[in-house]
Design a protein around this motif. Structure first.
Motif: not given
Length: 542
Positions: A415-429
């Motif tokens: 997933i790539v998203g605006g987490f806390g308005r910051r552009l972060v990629r995170i995987d299922r692990d």
């Protein structure tokens, strides 16, 4: 209350027609027959005799309302020439170019000499007209304003662009400029303001006219958008997108269930205070929309007798059920997520007790590619595989999301998203990384070849969208003008069938060929990071 300003293009002959109407009424032909202020002329004349100050102000307000029926204006929140601050703007206002509208209505002033010098030349409060700039002086004022705004950091220019737009239109057409604040005005010849749109932008009418619509649920090409007492279904598979509107319902939570219904938190009686919301399910047609009826949602809703310890604020569907997350208020230390299963069964999903206080609970979710959910619970990341517990993904905090458009699932399942308005990629692990050093990300979408389409709020480059090209590690700044807009879109999506980027603004859809965007200049990642850091520092210092 602030300043709700209107910045006007003014045809000087329009003020001559106003003078004739003011002095001679309906005996004068021509001009604007739709002028709502015609019935107020007598009241203004009475005020002139009783109180010259108030009468003069009334004349100015009527004149502004008259010219607004013949020429366009732009709305500007919090800025006009009257509100120019030399320190903020970095340059003085050339007051020698500013005058009074009295110079353009000499017949009225001669007929009522007590108003001379009394029509405001600058805002002295709300409900007021401001400086008038004669057509001959507009080009010089435009040159000064362009110089001042060009010297600003791009991200600081936004509040001042409406003035630039109006002055450019006025200068090109040989028109004058005028401004007001908090006054009722009409709109005419609005197309004058958009004559500079690039020819490659195709514009279609959009029945969604509010800037406040927000997404509640997305399934395939169907978007459910909410605004006050209205639910919109938007099918983005068509061009332009097709909008079906359901009235007389207040839907604040929605999720498409795996058993082909729509779960909603809905109120149907707007006369009740406070509004009485309930969880219910609506039937869903095979094509993905909700109902053929425009106003029958309330009657079609089947209530759910769900026993929940919180008000449902967000809902996210998976193949095994719908995850229900609470509002951030209330006894949050006792909350855990719940899941709605088929048949109306509600179960707890075990999770750590929140350590935050009431009002501070952050919880969101977004889908991984394998069908599981990334769950943000009390600012920590978890994975939900559909069972009775959340799987922790590390102890590092992860910020919340703006709405359903704030993330996108990549082909590798991450997933790539605006987490806390910051552009972060995170995987299922739980492995995460920063994609770009952005701090105001509101929405993320995908274009062809895994290009990310990123929407920020206020940003140092003042762009409407950023395109991140992962293969070449380059960034494209898409300015509003490239989309045929004055500012950024409400939302956007890529249409793969027609190879278009579709951007939405109130009242219009703007379509741009992807090849046009792909041809825009790009900057390599190192160059982008260096310039972005420099501009962001300048914005902070300002």
């Amino acid at each position: 209350m602030g300043w709700d300003c209107t910045l006007h293009v003014v045809d000087e002959s329009s003020l001559a027609r106003f003078s004739a109407r003011f002095l001679h009424g309906d005996q004068v032909g021509g001009g604007s027959d739709g002028w709502a202020g015609a019935d107020l002329v007598g009241e203004a004349i009475r005020l002139i005799h009783d109180d010259a100050e108030r009468g003069a102000r009334a004349v100015g307000e009527l004149a502004l309302s008259y010219v607004s029926t013949e020429t366009p204006h732009v709305y500007s929140r919090g800025f006009a020439l009257s509100l120019w601050n030399d320190d903020v703007m970095g340059a003085p206002l050339p007051t020698e170019l500013l005058g009074s509208v009295e110079s353009a209505i000499p017949e009225v002033v001669r007929a009522y000499p007590v108003i001379a010098g009394r029509i405001p030349r600058m805002f002295d409060g709300n409900w007021c007209v401001g400086p008038y700039v004669a057509a001959r002086d507009v080009p010089a004022l435009l040159a000064h304003v362009e110089h001042v705004i060009d010297a600003m950091v791009p991200g600081d220019r936004g509040p001042y662009l409406p003035l630039l737009t109006v002055l450019r239109v006025a200068a090109a057409g040989g028109y004058a400029y005028w401004e007001g604040t908090d006054l009722p005005v009409a709109q005419a010849n609005e197309d004058w303001l958009v004559g500079g749109r690039p020819s490659q932008v195709r514009i279609e009418a959009n029945p969604l006219t509010s800037p406040l619509v927000r997404p509640l649920a997305i399934r395939g090409t169907t978007y459910l958008l909410h605004e006050q007492w209205t639910l919109h279904e938007v099918d983005v598979a068509t061009s332009p997108p097709t909008v079906t509107t359901h009235d007389a319902v207040q839907v604040v939570v929605a999720a498409f269930t795996p058993w082909n219904t729509l779960l909603v938190r809905i109120a149907t009686d707007r006369s009740q205070r406070p509004f009485q919301f309930r969880l219910a399910e609506l039937p869903v047609e095979s094509r993905g929309t909700v109902l053929p009826s425009r106003s029958g949602l309330g009657d079609a809703a089947t209530p759910l007798a769900a026993d929940l310890p919180f008000k449902v604020d967000k809902a996210y569907a998976t193949a095994s059920g719908v995850l229900l997350l609470p509002a951030r208020f209330g006894p949050v230390a006792t909350y855990v997520p719940h899941v709605l299963r088929a048949g109306g069964v509600v179960e707890r999903v075990e999770a750590p007790a929140p350590t935050c206080g009431p009002g501070d609970l952050t919880c969101d979710a977004a889908p991984f590619g394998d069908g599981s959910l990334l769950v943000i619970w009390d600012r920590r990341a978890y994975r939900w595989d559909g069972g009775s517990t959340l799987v922790p993904l590390g102890d590092e905090e992860l910020g919340g999301l703006d709405d359903q458009l704030a993330t996108v699932t990549l082909p590798d399942g991450s997933i790539v998203g605006g987490f806390g308005r910051r552009l972060v990629r995170i995987d299922r692990d739980g492995r995460r990384s920063t994609v770009l050093p952005l701090t105001n990300v509101m929405a993320v979408g995908r274009g062809p070849d895994d290009v990310l389409v990123i929407k920020e709020g206020d940003n140092p480059e003042a762009d409407a969208l950023k395109l991140w090209w992962p293969a070449s590690r380059e960034v494209t700044h898409v300015q509003p003008e490239a989309l045929g807009m004055e500012s950024g879109p409400t939302m956007s999506h890529y249409d793969p069938v027609r190879d278009l980027l579709i951007a939405m603004r109130p009242g219009a859809w703007h379509a741009v060929d992807w090849s046009t965007l792909a041809a825009l200049p790009r900057v390599d990642l190192a160059g982008f990071e260096e310039e972005h850091t420099r501009l962001a520092a300048l914005m902070r210092s300002n």
